[in-house]
Design a protein around this motif. Structure first.
Motif, mmCIF file in Angstrom:
data_model
loop_
_atom_site.group_PDB
_atom_site.id
_atom_site.type_symbol
_atom_site.label_atom_id
_atom_site.label_comp_id
_atom_site.label_asym_id
_atom_site.label_seq_id
_atom_site.Cartn_x
_atom_site.Cartn_y
_atom_site.Cartn_z
ATOM 1 N N UNK A 1 11.822 -2.547 -3.034
ATOM 2 C CA UNK A 1 10.726 -2.919 -1.814
ATOM 3 C C UNK A 1 9.169 -2.362 -2.803
ATOM 4 N N UNK A 2 8.757 -3.708 -2.018
ATOM 5 C CA UNK A 2 7.433 -3.236 -2.028
ATOM 6 C C UNK A 2 6.535 -3.140 -1.175
ATOM 7 N N UNK A 3 5.189 -2.984 -1.442
ATOM 8 C CA UNK A 3 4.147 -2.817 -0.412
ATOM 9 C C UNK A 3 2.617 -3.130 -1.227
ATOM 10 N N UNK A 4 1.891 -4.201 -0.604
ATOM 11 C CA UNK A 4 0.690 -4.491 -0.959
ATOM 12 C C UNK A 4 -0.207 -4.639 0.037
ATOM 13 N N UNK A 5 -1.472 -4.178 0.198
ATOM 14 C CA UNK A 5 -2.998 -4.331 1.442
ATOM 15 C C UNK A 5 -3.883 -4.508 0.875
ATOM 16 N N UNK A 6 -4.865 -4.784 1.992
ATOM 17 C CA UNK A 6 -6.359 -4.419 1.543
ATOM 18 C C UNK A 6 -6.912 -4.217 2.716
ATOM 19 N N UNK A 7 -7.568 -3.026 2.977
ATOM 20 C CA UNK A 7 -8.677 -3.041 3.433
ATOM 21 C C UNK A 7 -9.969 -2.845 3.494
ATOM 22 N N UNK A 8 -10.407 -3.771 5.017
ATOM 23 C CA UNK A 8 -12.032 -4.064 5.309
ATOM 24 C C UNK A 8 -13.027 -3.242 5.978
ATOM 25 N N UNK A 9 -13.126 -2.311 4.967
ATOM 26 C CA UNK A 9 -13.663 -1.464 6.104
ATOM 27 C C UNK A 9 -15.483 -1.680 6.717
ATOM 28 N N UNK A 10 -15.654 -1.073 7.664
ATOM 29 C CA UNK A 10 -16.899 -1.566 8.428
ATOM 30 C C UNK A 10 -17.918 -0.267 8.893
ATOM 31 N N UNK A 11 -19.043 -0.285 9.071
ATOM 32 C CA UNK A 11 -19.749 0.973 9.159
ATOM 33 C C UNK A 11 -19.401 2.230 8.134
#
Length: 414
Positions: free
Chosen positions: A85-95
């Motif tokens: 299995x694999x996992x990929x993620x993008x986190x777009x922060x604000x403030x």
């Protein structure tokens, strides 16, 4: 027209942000600037492979005063009995970036270690419902943990959207919380994409109103432009309502799609990318670049620069995950691209020399002349904006050559 539409979206987005500031009583001037006078264009890049897929990553701070994006790339879930299995993620922060960075480090662990996920068993035998339930539980757990940990006076006010995929040997789990987006290219077209969680969507607006809020200027209480996110705890104070029924919900949507031999690639990107380009156009552009290079870092870099030149004023992050059926390098495509670059160089040179005859050269007028002309075989989905670096480099070289020649002529005349 797509470039004009992208520009209009940027103007609308910036106008909403400024009006929102007035709505909150911000006065005539902002306390802190949100954008720089010029963009930070240094790239964070990476690539790798595992479990039969290749991946590339690219991120740029851009015009924002701070880089608030983060990401997670785990090609193999070795520690939880899911090596395939694999996992990929993008986190777009604000403030702020605190929530995005924390979740990039800890969200996957919250997902794979909770009882709902484990209930399906290990060794690749996790059931579809267990995976989907475990993902949801992991999101709620990490949000609750952060809320308790950072509560009180002076608490962190940042939040983060999340877009991710979890790959099993036979399925793709698309995970979305907010307005970052995932798109799957299958059989040469964008066949699936996640839906942005915006406050004006009927189901989101109903929840916001039930929690005592309003949707003003297409934002939660005239302030936040997304209706689901991790963090943003100033929007999660309705104690009489469930965790998923707050003004801003931490609950992700999870979509499960069986893998296919026709799968080409998945794009995960924050809204700084999607603000300037459509799903299909970005897929078309990526397909065309994959016919020119196997360097996925370079493809991601080209996407980010393209979006910068199309007018993105936000942080930009992208992960490109390529399956075995992704487009391959083509000698014919390389030849066409070389011919295009030669043609552009010819036009830039002619424009430069023509301007010199009338006075002084100017890059703006060179770009204007190119944009008004009919240039064949521009990259699909990218257009002239995808060639801006090439045009600038040609122009700089011509100016340097002209300067050197003038200097030599001046020395000889003495």
């Amino acid at each position: 027209m797509p470039q004009v539409a992208g520009f209009i979206r940027q103007v609308v987005k910036e106008t909403e942000r400024m009006v929102s500031h007035f709505f909150k009583g911000g006065g005539e001037a902002e306390e802190t600037p949100t954008h720089l006078e010029s963009p930070v264009t240094a790239m964070e890049r990476g690539h790798g492979s595992g479990n039969g897929v290749r991946y590339g990553f690219g991120a740029m701070q851009g015009w924002r005063v701070e880089m608030e994006d983060a990401h997670t790339i785990v090609p193999s879930l070795l520690g939880v009995g899911l090596e395939r299995w694999a996992f990929f993620a993008v986190f777009d922060g604000h403030a702020g970036s605190k929530v995005a960075r924390y979740c990039a480090q800890h969200l996957l662990g919250q997902v794979t270690s909770n009882a709902d996920f484990a209930r399906g068993g290990g060794g690749g035998e996790v059931s579809v419902e267990a995976v989907k339930g475990g993902i949801r539980t992991g999101f709620l757990q990490i949000d609750s943990h952060m809320h308790k940990q950072w509560a009180g006076a002076g608490a962190d006010r940042s939040g983060s959207t999340v877009v991710a995929i979890m790959l099993s040997p036979d399925r793709i789990y698309f995970i979305n919380c907010g307005d970052s987006r995932a798109v799957l290219s299958r059989g040469g077209r964008a066949c699936f994409y996640t839906e942005d969680h915006k406050p004006f969507l009927p189901c989101e607006q109903e929840r916001i109103q039930r929690a005592g809020g309003t949707v003003t200027l297409q934002r939660v209480n005239g302030s936040l432009a997304v209706s689901r996110a991790l963090g943003d705890f100033s929007f999660k104070g309705a104690e009489w309502r469930d965790q998923t029924e707050q003004l801003v919900s931490p609950e992700p949507e999870v979509f499960e799609i069986p893998r296919s031999a026709d799968d080409q690639f998945v794009i995960l990107a924050c809204d700084g990318v999607w603000d300037t380009i459509s799903n299909e156009d970005l897929c078309r552009f990526v397909r065309s670049r994959l016919q020119l290079t196997t360097d996925l870092e370079e493809v991601c870099s080209q996407v980010v620069h393209l979006c910068l030149y199309k007018g993105s004023r936000d942080n930009m992050s992208i992960i490109l995950i390529c399956f075995p059926d992704a487009p391959r390098v083509s000698e014919e495509a390389i030849r066409r691209e070389a011919e295009l670059d030669t043609y552009i160089e010819q036009i830039v040179t002619e424009s430069f020399n023509h301007q010199l005859e009338e006075g002084e050269s100017n890059l703006f007028y060179v770009m204007q002349e190119l944009s008004l002309g009919q240039i064949p075989n521009l990259p699909p989905g990218g257009g002239l904006a995808s060639k801006r670096d090439l045009i600038i480099n040609i122009y700089k070289r011509l100016k340097e050559e002209y300067k050197t020649a003038n200097s030599r002529d001046s020395d000889e005349s003495r």
